[in-house]
Design an enzyme around this catalytic site. Sequence first.
Site, short mmCIF file in Angstrom:
data_model
loop_
_atom_site.label_atom_id
_atom_site.label_comp_id
_atom_site.label_asym_id
_atom_site.label_seq_id
_atom_site.Cartn_x
_atom_site.Cartn_y
_atom_site.Cartn_z
CG ASP A 65 12.35 46.58 36.61
OD1 ASP A 65 11.01 46.46 36.99
OD2 ASP A 65 12.33 46.54 35.68
CG ASP A 101 15.36 48.95 24.53
OD1 ASP A 101 14.85 47.84 24.83
OD2 ASP A 101 16.06 49.54 24.87
CG HIS A 154 14.38 47.01 28.37
ND1 HIS A 154 14.05 48.27 27.59
CD2 HIS A 154 13.43 46.82 29.17
CE1 HIS A 154 12.88 48.74 28.22
NE2 HIS A 154 12.42 47.74 28.88
CD GLU A 177 17.20 50.37 28.42
OE1 GLU A 177 16.85 49.49 27.40
OE2 GLU A 177 16.50 51.07 28.74
#
Length: 240
Positions: free
Chosen positions: A66, A134, A136, A141
């Site tokens: 990413d 979270d 991810h 996400e």
Amino acid sequence: MKVIVGNEKEISQLIADEFVKVVKAKPTAVLGLATGTSPLMVYADMAKAYKDGEVSYKDCKSFNLDEYVGLEGTHDQSYRYFMTENLFKHIDIKLENTHVLLGVGDYKAYMNQYDKEIDEAGGIDIQILGIGSDGHIAFNEPGTPFDSLTHETELTEQTIKDNSRLFNDISEVPTRAVTMGLASIMKAKKIVLIATGKNKAKAVYGLIKGPITEDMPCSILQKHPDCTVYVDEEAYSLVK
Ligand code: GLP
């Protein structure tokens, strides 16, 4: 899914050993690489294996997961910069064989051809992943479709907050990113994931024990045929 528990130094070395094993067996291996603080010791150990003459990465290719939208590759928080500083300049991989998504210019065109480039290189032989608090992976996400390929995404408030520790001020953290999708990641032949610290315990629970749901993107890894999760005691605490 296999789980290995150890301290950060131990699990980092084990993951580096996996990379070295793959490259020794296939010198033209395609490496899937990640950023974040979690893989830092892994990269140091991979570089040490090169310096000790144990392995050469000169015929390898790499693809990173990413990049932030809006950051030039020369920005010290860009993932291109991170990879150069923490791995590429310490090993003999050819820079032209390293691929990191672009965050500026015609980044969308590059993003749209990324999966095809990975396929044409023969697919990723070994992929390292970190994990967000979270759940991810890369920048996928909660709510990201399991069939997603490389795409642009908005970061959650939690991720912006988590990553702000690396910027001067939270207002400097980009709010968008380009990321390999969950389906892109699942195509890797072998996956190793590293998670350390209490902050990751909830995500690690979802990863190993939780239901497979798009609300917990990492949970899709339960379906991967060759995925090993490396955790320290703190990250593993809720599973235990
Ligand atoms: C970022 C990256 C992820 C990484 C996560 C965790 O959001 N896009 O690839 O896994 O941070 O980072 P850290 O290892 O620093 O906790």
